[in-house]
Design a protein around this motif. Structure first.
Motif, PDB file in Angstrom:
ATOM      1  N   GLU A 122      47.970 -24.388 -36.193  1.00  0.00           N
ATOM      2  CA  GLU A 122      47.136 -25.275 -36.993  1.00  0.00           C
ATOM      3  C   GLU A 122      45.724 -24.716 -37.155  1.00  0.00           C
ATOM      4  O   GLU A 122      45.096 -24.326 -36.164  1.00  0.00           O
ATOM      5  CB  GLU A 122      47.080 -26.654 -36.335  1.00  0.00           C
ATOM      6  CG  GLU A 122      48.435 -27.339 -36.273  1.00  0.00           C
ATOM      7  CD  GLU A 122      48.388 -28.654 -35.514  1.00  0.00           C
ATOM      8  OE1 GLU A 122      47.280 -29.185 -35.346  1.00  0.00           O
ATOM      9  OE2 GLU A 122      49.449 -29.127 -35.083  1.00  0.00           O
ATOM     10  N   ILE A 140      43.051 -25.921 -34.803  1.00  0.00           N
ATOM     11  CA  ILE A 140      42.990 -25.382 -33.441  1.00  0.00           C
ATOM     12  C   ILE A 140      42.134 -24.112 -33.427  1.00  0.00           C
ATOM     13  O   ILE A 140      41.347 -23.886 -32.504  1.00  0.00           O
ATOM     14  CB  ILE A 140      44.403 -25.104 -32.904  1.00  0.00           C
ATOM     15  CG1 ILE A 140      45.163 -26.422 -32.761  1.00  0.00           C
ATOM     16  CG2 ILE A 140      44.343 -24.378 -31.569  1.00  0.00           C
ATOM     17  CD1 ILE A 140      46.604 -26.257 -32.289  1.00  0.00           C
ATOM     18  N   THR A 182      48.185 -27.505 -24.626  1.00  0.00           N
ATOM     19  CA  THR A 182      48.802 -28.732 -25.114  1.00  0.00           C
ATOM     20  C   THR A 182      49.788 -29.207 -24.057  1.00  0.00           C
ATOM     21  O   THR A 182      50.202 -28.410 -23.201  1.00  0.00           O
ATOM     22  CB  THR A 182      49.514 -28.472 -26.469  1.00  0.00           C
ATOM     23  OG1 THR A 182      49.766 -29.705 -27.131  1.00  0.00           O
ATOM     24  CG2 THR A 182      50.804 -27.704 -26.292  1.00  0.00           C
ATOM     25  N   ASP A 219      46.862 -31.681 -29.248  1.00  0.00           N
ATOM     26  CA  ASP A 219      48.246 -32.116 -29.410  1.00  0.00           C
ATOM     27  C   ASP A 219      48.888 -31.215 -30.453  1.00  0.00           C
ATOM     28  O   ASP A 219      48.582 -31.313 -31.648  1.00  0.00           O
ATOM     29  CB  ASP A 219      48.315 -33.586 -29.855  1.00  0.00           C
ATOM     30  CG  ASP A 219      47.940 -34.543 -28.736  1.00  0.00           C
ATOM     31  OD1 ASP A 219      48.352 -34.291 -27.590  1.00  0.00           O
ATOM     32  OD2 ASP A 219      47.233 -35.528 -29.009  1.00  0.00           O
ATOM     33  N   HIS A 220      49.724 -30.311 -29.991  1.00  0.00           N
ATOM     34  CA  HIS A 220      50.332 -29.343 -30.911  1.00  0.00           C
ATOM     35  C   HIS A 220      51.758 -29.076 -30.454  1.00  0.00           C
ATOM     36  O   HIS A 220      51.992 -28.727 -29.296  1.00  0.00           O
ATOM     37  CB  HIS A 220      49.533 -28.039 -30.913  1.00  0.00           C
ATOM     38  CG  HIS A 220      50.143 -26.957 -31.759  1.00  0.00           C
ATOM     39  ND1 HIS A 220      50.278 -27.064 -33.113  1.00  0.00           N
ATOM     40  CD2 HIS A 220      50.662 -25.744 -31.423  1.00  0.00           C
ATOM     41  CE1 HIS A 220      50.834 -25.956 -33.597  1.00  0.00           C
ATOM     42  NE2 HIS A 220      51.085 -25.143 -32.587  1.00  0.00           N
TER      43      HIS A 220
END
Length: 301
Positions: free
Chosen positions: A158, A161, A182, A276-277
């Motif tokens: 992402e 991030i 994460t 959160d990934h």
């Protein structure tokens, strides 16, 4: 120093024919050189600690030869090579002034040039992604403050991030490195391809391991403990990264085969952000189908 030489591993010293005294002298010289390199890096960073790190570049290190997955950067994922998908995601990050691919392989370089990526050729002797990034950044004409090492096997990374770890390093002058973790899935607890991390109360890394950390007396996963999975992305202070290859390999680094541990063992700080990934790295050929199914499910094709 010739940039092409910085990735060359140090030659080993045989003690079979020399005296114990000579062996200790050689050991002392090696350790002394490592200490000098560490002090040099530390002194520079102390001098720049008040300076804001503004300019950031993303580098995607890529090599064709891999013991686990030969030619992994070029594997096809829904019609595009994986290195292209990673590059396209990285280009969406707002904190990066530029994104380049660093490789030692002409097949990867040709592929990347065809889809429009900037490519920097690096030595085959680079031992890890950090050393490849270090060589690449020294070949750049423009100067940068932060180098983001973006793993090419995380095609769904992402952009937020990437921005998060850049900003974390910008506001933490006593750290030379930043990364992200994460929550770890219980089923990945004993997967040695999934690197775990423990963090202190101030957000600095304590340790990284391929094993489950922390480990409890029962030897089982504690379903109530918030284990952390390390994501394959990290940023470095640019000047520290240039000095990184001069630091001798360290025992924990070699035992775990994790480059982050050389930084910790030399006393430097690593800033960690929690995100959160749903991490979906490609470690084996079997992972490709999982990635493709997820992309179709999320309409990311």
């Amino acid at each position: 120093m010739n940039p092409m030489s910085i990735c060359t591993p140090s030659s080993s010293h045989s003690s079979s024919s020399g005296s114990p005294t000579k062996a200790w002298i050689i050991h002392g010289v090696v350790v002394g050189a490592a200490i000098v390199a560490a002090i040099g890096a530390r002194g520079y960073l102390l001098g720049r600690s008040r300076r804001f790190r503004s300019r950031a570049i993303g580098i995607i290190p890529a090599r064709f030869a891999s013991s686990r997955f030969q030619g992994k950067p070029l594997v096809n994922i829904l019609g595009k090579p994986m290195i292209q998908r990673t590059w396209e995601r990285a280009k969406l990050a707002t904190t990066l002034d530029r994104v380049v691919v660093a490789t030692d392989d002409e097949k990867i370089a040709d592929c990347c040039r065809r889809f429009g990526a900037d490519v920097i050729m690096t030595s085959e002797s680079c031992r890890n992604g950090a050393e490849r990034c270090s060589e690449a950044v020294q070949k750049l004409e423009k100067k940068y403050d932060i180098v983001v090492n973006i793993q090419g096997d995380e095609p769904l990374i992402e952009p937020e991030i990437i921005d998060g770890i850049v900003k974390a390093l910008q506001v933490t002058p006593d750290a030379v490195f930043s990364t992200a973790v994460t929550p770890l899935k219980p089923e990945d607890a004993f997967d040695t391809n999934r690197v775990k991390c423990v963090v202190d109360n101030l957000g600095y890394a304590i340790y990284f391991s391929r094993g489950l950390i922390p480990f409890n007396k029962s030897g089982k996963v504690n379903l109530h403990f918030p284990y952390m999975l390390h994501l394959g992305i990290q940023s470095y202070d640019c000047e520290f990264l240039k000095l990184y290859p001069k630091l001798e390999p360290t025992p924990l680094q070699l035992e775990e085969d994790l480059e982050q541990l050389k930084i910790l063992e030399n006393g430097y700080k690593i800033k960690v952000i929690k995100v959160d990934h749903d991490a979906h790295g490609v470690d084996t050929p079997e992972d490709v189908k999982k990635i493709e199914s997820l992309m179709v499910e999320k309409n990311l094709s």
